[in-house]
Design a protein around this motif. Structure first.
Motif, PDB file in Angstrom:
ATOM      1  N   PHE A 328      53.800  39.312  46.569  1.00  0.00           N
ATOM      2  CA  PHE A 328      53.007  40.049  45.583  1.00  0.00           C
ATOM      3  C   PHE A 328      51.973  39.133  44.936  1.00  0.00           C
ATOM      4  CE2 PHE A 328      52.353  41.997  41.374  1.00  0.00           C
ATOM      5  CZ  PHE A 328      52.040  43.293  41.753  1.00  0.00           C
ATOM      6  N   LYS A 329      52.363  37.905  44.655  1.00  0.00           N
ATOM      7  CA  LYS A 329      51.426  36.975  44.016  1.00  0.00           C
ATOM      8  C   LYS A 329      50.267  36.644  44.948  1.00  0.00           C
ATOM      9  CE  LYS A 329      51.430  32.791  41.197  1.00  0.00           C
ATOM     10  NZ  LYS A 329      52.217  31.635  40.702  1.00  0.00           N
ATOM     11  N   VAL A 330      50.558  36.470  46.259  1.00  0.00           N
ATOM     12  CA  VAL A 330      49.494  36.223  47.229  1.00  0.00           C
ATOM     13  C   VAL A 330      48.551  37.424  47.287  1.00  0.00           C
ATOM     14  CG1 VAL A 330      48.999  35.950  49.689  1.00  0.00           C
ATOM     15  CG2 VAL A 330      50.804  34.589  48.628  1.00  0.00           C
ATOM     16  N   GLN A 331      49.100  38.622  47.367  1.00  0.00           N
ATOM     17  CA  GLN A 331      48.276  39.823  47.433  1.00  0.00           C
ATOM     18  C   GLN A 331      47.446  39.988  46.161  1.00  0.00           C
ATOM     19  OE1 GLN A 331      51.588  42.543  48.385  1.00  0.00           O
ATOM     20  NE2 GLN A 331      50.419  43.144  50.197  1.00  0.00           N
ATOM     21  N   ALA A 332      48.058  39.702  45.000  1.00  0.00           N
ATOM     22  CA  ALA A 332      47.336  39.845  43.737  1.00  0.00           C
ATOM     23  C   ALA A 332      46.156  38.879  43.676  1.00  0.00           C
ATOM     24  CB  ALA A 332      48.275  39.604  42.559  1.00  0.00           C
ATOM     25  N   GLY A 333      46.356  37.650  44.191  1.00  0.00           N
ATOM     26  CA  GLY A 333      45.261  36.682  44.195  1.00  0.00           C
ATOM     27  C   GLY A 333      44.096  37.121  45.055  1.00  0.00           C
ATOM     28  N   ILE A 334      44.386  37.696  46.235  1.00  0.00           N
ATOM     29  CA  ILE A 334      43.320  38.189  47.108  1.00  0.00           C
ATOM     30  C   ILE A 334      42.671  39.443  46.533  1.00  0.00           C
ATOM     31  CG2 ILE A 334      42.811  39.057  49.421  1.00  0.00           C
ATOM     32  CD1 ILE A 334      43.411  36.131  49.430  1.00  0.00           C
ATOM     33  N   TYR A 335      43.502  40.293  45.911  1.00  0.00           N
ATOM     34  CA  TYR A 335      43.013  41.580  45.407  1.00  0.00           C
ATOM     35  C   TYR A 335      42.062  41.402  44.225  1.00  0.00           C
ATOM     36  CZ  TYR A 335      43.310  46.640  44.725  1.00  0.00           C
ATOM     37  OH  TYR A 335      43.031  47.988  44.640  1.00  0.00           O
ATOM     38  N   GLN A 336      42.119  40.268  43.548  1.00  0.00           N
ATOM     39  CA  GLN A 336      41.202  40.032  42.433  1.00  0.00           C
ATOM     40  C   GLN A 336      39.752  40.114  42.888  1.00  0.00           C
ATOM     41  OE1 GLN A 336      42.334  36.252  40.780  1.00  0.00           O
ATOM     42  NE2 GLN A 336      44.268  37.005  39.955  1.00  0.00           N
ATOM     43  N   THR A 337      39.498  39.776  44.149  1.00  0.00           N
ATOM     44  CA  THR A 337      38.146  39.879  44.707  1.00  0.00           C
ATOM     45  C   THR A 337      37.977  41.146  45.538  1.00  0.00           C
ATOM     46  OG1 THR A 337      37.925  37.471  44.788  1.00  0.00           O
ATOM     47  CG2 THR A 337      36.449  38.758  46.200  1.00  0.00           C
ATOM     48  N   TYR A 338      38.975  41.443  46.368  1.00  0.00           N
ATOM     49  CA  TYR A 338      38.791  42.486  47.389  1.00  0.00           C
ATOM     50  C   TYR A 338      39.176  43.880  46.917  1.00  0.00           C
ATOM     51  CZ  TYR A 338      37.578  38.857  50.677  1.00  0.00           C
ATOM     52  OH  TYR A 338      36.933  37.834  51.312  1.00  0.00           O
ATOM     53  N   HIS A 339      39.377  44.066  45.594  1.00  0.00           N
ATOM     54  CA  HIS A 339      39.480  45.434  45.091  1.00  0.00           C
ATOM     55  C   HIS A 339      38.102  46.083  45.041  1.00  0.00           C
ATOM     56  CE1 HIS A 339      38.159  43.373  41.411  1.00  0.00           C
ATOM     57  NE2 HIS A 339      37.690  44.542  41.034  1.00  0.00           N
ATOM     58  N   MET A 340      37.054  45.269  45.095  1.00  0.00           N
ATOM     59  CA  MET A 340      35.679  45.798  45.070  1.00  0.00           C
ATOM     60  C   MET A 340      35.329  46.352  46.453  1.00  0.00           C
ATOM     61  SD  MET A 340      33.708  42.831  42.832  1.00  0.00           S
ATOM     62  CE  MET A 340      34.386  41.431  43.730  1.00  0.00           C
ATOM     63  N   THR A 341      35.031  47.630  46.518  1.00  0.00           N
ATOM     64  CA  THR A 341      34.714  48.273  47.804  1.00  0.00           C
ATOM     65  C   THR A 341      33.231  48.603  47.942  1.00  0.00           C
ATOM     66  OG1 THR A 341      35.314  50.415  46.828  1.00  0.00           O
ATOM     67  CG2 THR A 341      37.037  49.234  48.045  1.00  0.00           C
TER      68      THR A 341
END
Length: 595
Positions: A328-341
């Motif tokens: 979850f922590k790895v995904q959260a770190g990536i999602y901080q940028t890649y939630h932008m579509t």
């Protein structure tokens, strides 16, 4: 990173909460965690280690069903720590043949505390005594998180089992763990491998004695499947009367096309396997929970007898699988940028997110994801165990969203992002921490408690979704420099622009929402042996007002006496009690003036 499967939903953050929303029948307060793992581990050590050689190395959060009661609990295994044995007791016979295993565990609910600010224990003592319907038939821990040394069981000497008063209870190992010693040839090979000639020359071994090596979960599991990445944390599970360790395993690669790599070097990760280890026998089982992962499918083809389907996991263990913290922590770190579509927004990095900050102790630190039982009304079973985490904008402290990863088997792996409205301010964790620092009453209380060799510990600040709103909860502990026994003193609760604190969560919620939480505050007062008047509707009788005035005078006298004797902790508690009584008097006075 499997981020494309995250569902995005709006979260309105309405200001609609009232005391009714925290009534016992809603089950909300039952699942709010008031204990932080770090001070709780110290408390467990002080209350339940009993002997120098026992140690609680980790405290984990999990959930159990006790009949119809669904509870979130904290638990820790009581393991042996050879480093804590007296130097005179560190003999080869003691360390290898007699002191071979830990014993039992401690379990407490996340939402309860005793009258002295200590946890209420569901499971405690040696042998384990349980106040909940949970059997523990095999409390011995031969394999665990801290068991790094090899031992030999079933020898001519009986093993130390557990202390009983001033004496000790001894027993012989009855399991199948380890490998048998057999004859001289194998004994010689074992001595060469261990570089320990005592194995060869001791007279205590028998042909059916059993050598147990690689007893640490962190060491044992990778010995079997070194090609997997493992979660740093394993956690204890009680199932069918036995103790098990559960650990998450990941398949990873650095060769996934067009994927941003992590700091660890891989750019693809799946939590495809769950690993269980029997704490008594050391049996290790690998279960595939993500059959669609191509790497897991390939490994399964190579090692068909090693990997089993998740449906083969015993039901008692399957109820305790959880979404792993590391993944979850790895995904959260990536999602901080890649939630932008939106491509333009992404290119300009206009909506970058960041990890929120909080205060632990007196130090600013990164907030960490946390497990919680939360209600999701849209689901068939509304109460779900989830791992959640809030986000703030980069270089800002307000909150913009929170993400939940579901842990229960029927929804395992499902992830939802709840977006906050952009047109209103939603306080972030660090902003709530600042408001706590700026509260004059809390500041005075902290100053009082920090004197005479005491230390304040501010625990994890939790953001709790309740219906369509958010509340913020932070426990505060007091630790004496002499005893090192953290006591939970007050709960701080914030909602919108309001903030309250009290000795219990129920009382803090009652202050925050303008009255007692129905049914619950009275029950808490009764449990403490206090005759608390319930809020009245209409004109307050004179005898009730007189009783409250007398109570206020008693609280004032007790506070004065505590201040005179230098007992600042009791002084702070009595001042808070006095404040509560005065507020109740004011409320009843207003109601008596209402036409």
């Amino acid at each position: 990173y499997n981020l494309h499967d995250i569902e995005v939903r709006p979260f309105p953050v309405a200001g609609s909460l009232s005391a009714v929303d925290f009534a016992p029948q809603t089950g909300v307060t039952k699942h709010i965690r008031i204990w932080d793992e770090r001070p709780l581990k110290t408390t467990y050590k002080q209350l339940q280690e009993f002997r120098l050689y026992y140690d609680f190395s980790h405290v984990n959060v999990d959930r159990y069903r006790f009949g119809d009661d669904y509870r979130q609990v904290m638990l820790s295994a009581r393991e042996l720590n050879y480093d804590q044995l007296p130097q005179t007791a560190k003999t080869w016979v003691n360390q290898r043949l007699q002191y071979t295993h830990g014993y039992g565990l401690v379990m407490s609910p996340v939402n309860e505390k005793g009258p002295e600010g200590l946890p209420q224990l569901f499971i405690q003592d040696i042998p384990p005594k349980a106040s909940v319907p949970l059997a523990i038939d095999r409390p011995e821990i031969y394999y665990g998180q801290g068991t790094t040394e090899y031992v030999i069981s079933n020898t001519k000497l009986e093993e130390f089992d557990y202390p009983s008063g001033s004496a000790n209870v001894f027993a012989s190992y009855q399991g199948s763990g380890g490998i048998s010693i057999r004859g001289f040839g194998r004994k010689l090979l074992i001595a060469l491998h261990l570089k320990d000639w005592q194995v060869l020359f001791t007279n205590y071994l028998k042909p059916d004695s059993r050598l147990m090596m690689y007893r640490s979960i962190q060491q044992r599991v990778p010995k079997i499947a070194p090609f997997l990445l493992y979660d740093p944390d394993s956690y204890l599970v009680v199932s069918d009367g036995r103790l098990y360790w559960m650990r998450d395993a990941y398949t990873t690669t650095n060769m996934y096309p067009y994927s941003t790599p992590t700091a660890e070097g891989y750019n693809y990760i799946r939590n495809s396997l769950k690993v269980t280890v029997d704490a008594y026998n050391g049996d290790v089982s690998f279960y595939v929970i993500d059959p669609d992962d191509p790497l897991a499918r390939t490994y399964r083809e190579i090692f068909p007898e090693l990997f089993r389907d998740i449906s083969e996991m015993p039901e008692g263990l399957r109820a305790h699988i959880r979404y792993p913290y590391h993944m979850f922590k790895v995904q959260a770190g990536i999602y901080q940028t890649y939630h932008m579509t939106d491509p333009e927004v992404f290119y300009n990095k206009e909506d970058m997110w960041a990890t929120p900050k909080e205060i632990y102790g007196d130090t600013q630190t990164d907030m960490i994801p946390y497990y919680i039982i939360n209600r999701f009304p849209e689901l068939e079973d509304p109460e779900q165990y989830v791992l959640m985490f809030p986000f703030t904008p980069t270089n800002k402290n307000n909150m913009v969203a929170w993400v939940a990863a579901f842990c229960d088997p029927e929804n395992y792996g499902r992830m939802i992002e709840y977006q906050f409205p952009k047109e209103k301010l939603i306080f972030g964790p660090l902003q709530i921490e600042s408001r706590i620092d700026q509260n004059s009453e809390i500041s005075q209380l902290f100053t009082l408690w920090s004197q005479s060799g005491s230390q304040i510990i501010r625990g994890n600040l939790l953001v709790i979704p309740v219906k369509d709103s958010l509340i913020y909860v932070e426990p505060v502990y007091l630790v004496s420099a002499n005893s090192q026994l953290p006591e939970l003193k007050i709960m701080i609760v914030a909602y919108q622009d309001r903030l309250a604190f009290a000795p219990t969560l129920t009382e803090a919620l009652a202050q925050l929402f303008g009255g007692a939480v129905p049914g619950e505050a009275v029950a808490v007062a009764a449990a403490r042996g206090e005759a608390r008047a319930t809020p009245a509707v209409g004109i307050a009788p004179m005898d009730e007002l007189a009783g409250l005035i007398e109570e206020a005078l008693r609280d004032y006298d007790a506070a004065t006496e505590a201040l005179r004797s230098g007992d600042f902790a009791t002084y702070g508690e009595q001042i808070m009690e006095l404040r509560r009584v005065l507020e109740e008097l004011e409320a009843r006075s207003r109601s008596s003036r209402t036409p």
